[in-house]
Design an enzyme around this catalytic site. Sequence first.
Site, short mmCIF file in Angstrom:
data_model
loop_
_atom_site.label_atom_id
_atom_site.label_comp_id
_atom_site.label_asym_id
_atom_site.label_seq_id
_atom_site.Cartn_x
_atom_site.Cartn_y
_atom_site.Cartn_z
N GLY A 49 36.21 -25.52 34.81
CA GLY A 49 37.61 -25.89 34.99
C GLY A 49 37.79 -26.59 36.31
N SER A 50 38.99 -26.48 36.86
CA SER A 50 39.31 -27.26 38.06
C SER A 50 38.71 -26.63 39.32
CB SER A 50 40.82 -27.37 38.20
OG SER A 50 41.36 -26.07 38.29
N THR A 51 38.53 -27.46 40.32
CA THR A 51 37.95 -27.00 41.58
C THR A 51 38.88 -25.98 42.24
OG1 THR A 51 36.71 -29.05 41.82
CG2 THR A 51 37.12 -27.81 43.84
N GLY A 58 38.32 -22.73 40.62
CA GLY A 58 36.96 -22.32 40.97
C GLY A 58 36.93 -21.65 42.35
N GLU A 79 31.38 -24.71 37.00
CA GLU A 79 31.30 -26.12 36.59
C GLU A 79 32.68 -26.69 36.82
OE1 GLU A 79 28.60 -27.60 35.44
OE2 GLU A 79 27.33 -26.01 34.66
N CYS A 82 34.95 -34.11 32.63
CA CYS A 82 34.66 -33.78 34.04
C CYS A 82 33.72 -34.79 34.67
CB CYS A 82 34.08 -32.38 34.12
SG CYS A 82 32.76 -32.16 32.94
P1 NAD Z 1 41.95 -25.15 34.91
O1 NAD Z 1 41.07 -24.75 36.03
O2 NAD Z 1 43.39 -25.15 35.14
O3 NAD Z 1 41.70 -24.22 33.64
C1 NAD Z 1 40.42 -23.95 33.14
C2 NAD Z 1 40.44 -22.58 32.51
O4 NAD Z 1 40.68 -21.62 33.54
C3 NAD Z 1 41.52 -22.34 31.47
O5 NAD Z 1 41.02 -21.48 30.47
C4 NAD Z 1 42.62 -21.64 32.26
O6 NAD Z 1 43.44 -20.82 31.48
C5 NAD Z 1 41.80 -20.81 33.22
N1 NAD Z 1 42.47 -20.47 34.46
C6 NAD Z 1 43.53 -21.09 35.05
N2 NAD Z 1 43.85 -20.47 36.21
C7 NAD Z 1 42.96 -19.45 36.36
C8 NAD Z 1 42.75 -18.47 37.37
N3 NAD Z 1 43.50 -18.42 38.46
N4 NAD Z 1 41.72 -17.61 37.23
C9 NAD Z 1 40.91 -17.66 36.14
N5 NAD Z 1 41.08 -18.56 35.14
C10 NAD Z 1 42.09 -19.45 35.25
O7 NAD Z 1 41.40 -26.54 34.50
P2 NAD Z 1 41.87 -27.43 33.28
O8 NAD Z 1 43.04 -28.22 33.73
O9 NAD Z 1 42.03 -26.58 32.07
O10 NAD Z 1 40.56 -28.33 33.04
C11 NAD Z 1 40.37 -29.49 33.71
C12 NAD Z 1 39.38 -29.33 34.83
O11 NAD Z 1 38.15 -28.79 34.35
C13 NAD Z 1 39.02 -30.63 35.45
O12 NAD Z 1 39.04 -30.53 36.85
C14 NAD Z 1 37.60 -30.90 34.96
O13 NAD Z 1 36.85 -31.73 35.76
C15 NAD Z 1 37.06 -29.56 34.85
N6 NAD Z 1 35.95 -29.52 33.90
C16 NAD Z 1 34.67 -29.40 34.38
C17 NAD Z 1 33.58 -29.40 33.52
C18 NAD Z 1 32.18 -29.25 34.04
O14 NAD Z 1 31.28 -28.94 33.27
N7 NAD Z 1 31.93 -29.43 35.31
C19 NAD Z 1 33.78 -29.51 32.15
C20 NAD Z 1 35.08 -29.65 31.68
C21 NAD Z 1 36.16 -29.64 32.57
#
Ligand code: NAD
Length: 483
Positions: free
Chosen positions: A240-242, A245, A262, A296
């Site tokens: 997910g997002s940095t 993370g 990731e 991503c």
């Molecule tokens: P996000 O971080 O908002 O959400 C990702 C997941 O995390 C979702 O299931 C969400 O419900 C959950 N989440 C949100 N807040 C959380 C918290 N505080 N604690 C735990 N879990 C939480 O990201 P997004 O907007 O859903 O996805 C887009 C991002 O993901 C982009 O930055 C993209 O680059 C990244 N991404 C990376 C990869 C990779 O392999 N490196 C692959 C796909 C997407």
Amino acid sequence: MDVRTSIVWDYAPAPESTDHVRLRDDYGLFIGGEFRAPQDGRHEPTFNPATEEPIAQIAWAGEADLRAAVAAAREAQAAWAALPGRERAKYLFRIARLIQERARELAVVETLDGGKPLRESRDIDIPLAAAHFFHYAGWADKLSYGIGGRACAPMGVVGQIVPWNFPLLMAAWKLAPALACGNTAILKPAETTPLTALLLAEIIQEAELPAGVVAVLPGDGATGAALVRCEGIDKLAFTGSTAVGRDIQSAVAGRGIGLTLELGGKSANIVFEDAALDQAVEGIVNGIFFNQGHVCCAGSRLFVQESVADEVVSKLWDRMGRLRVGDPLDKNTDVGAINSAEQLQRIEALVAAGEEEGAVRRSIACDVPDRGYWFAPTLLTDVSPAHRVAVEEIFGPVVSVLTFRTQAEAIEKANNSRYGLAAGIWTDKGAKAFEVASALQAGVIWQNTYNHFDPTAAFGGYKESGFGREGGPAGLRPYLRVS
Ligand code: NAD
């Protein structure tokens, strides 16, 4: 005199049927091998981003549900790990075969729930998800070979949080290696795209995996945050997002929990003057407009050598004019709907910021439906490395074009990013490609191609793109305690 008239290609609509899809009106939480109502009764609708219509009601997990899933996973773990590897492999093979059998249905549901073109869910997401289960089924009885011959044991109970851009594929990337290594898993899909993970839970039931080995708990960020903080988790894997993370990394600090992250990216796609330019243009299009740019590792920073910059931009703009934007279920669609209203707002705000900072914007003309979330494929030129559109992840169908004169300058500019997920190199000189690849700080580097994925190859980032690898034998390591 050349009197040829140009051919104007048009396509009749070719919508994929949804008749074969059997969705329930509402879905429970998958815990202990069965679908259950959430303890606080909470359900939320999941929407089709191309029509804004609700598709089904989804149970969202609260803390009590998470505790129940962790307890079931803990109870199941020892017996699962004690199975001979070849027996665990049989279950993974079964899951892979069932994904293949239900591929058409899964592809349509992925497209309905997430907005991506059917062409991609059918040809990429679903086949690759099956391929990941096949690949790790093959590793289940060879674990120590995969990690250099050392003795190993599973981590235990793993929590896995995935984003909305490749819902089923990310679930497969997470579950397949975890299960092959003898872990039990709790998967949290993203709030806007829970459906294919729930269909995967049905498949897991049909494959007769022992109860508790996999749980699927939909919910939003609060559910994810609660999973991260839940007692009894031995390892967390997050995509997910940095920003999230970072939050997860600080939440697990000092708890002795394994972690892989990731995260985001702002990957460089570098075109040298000696490249086959028409092929490079196809690669640029695939690099940034695949999955509406919700990727991503999208090649969102395009670096073109100055001597060919005008030619490449002109060919690219010409090619972009032929992209078909619209109904994701139409088999001719190249660019579908943006996943959510929030994501659309983020894209619009960043592109507006780019224009304010001096970038020149060109968006293709396209007729899109009145409802739903859409953003026309967009080219930004006159971008400087300090502009927000060259620095921040847009996660949409927007490419920022920058130029360079020398190989050294290309490397320096490409590495000038807080991210380091992927890169593309376009050149007909093999030695140059190797030299540049060795100097780039990126986890995945493609030469004369882009966005090619394979379960045998490791994927992961440097710097703020995260750590740990998924895919191939490297993807086993985070799920094993190695002695
Ligand atoms: P996000 O971080 O908002 O959400 C990702 C997941 O995390 C979702 O299931 C969400 O419900 C959950 N989440 C949100 N807040 C959380 C918290 N505080 N604690 C735990 N879990 C939480 O990201 P997004 O907007 O859903 O996805 C887009 C991002 O993901 C982009 O930055 C993209 O680059 C990244 N991404 C990376 C990869 C990779 O392999 N490196 C692959 C796909 C997407």
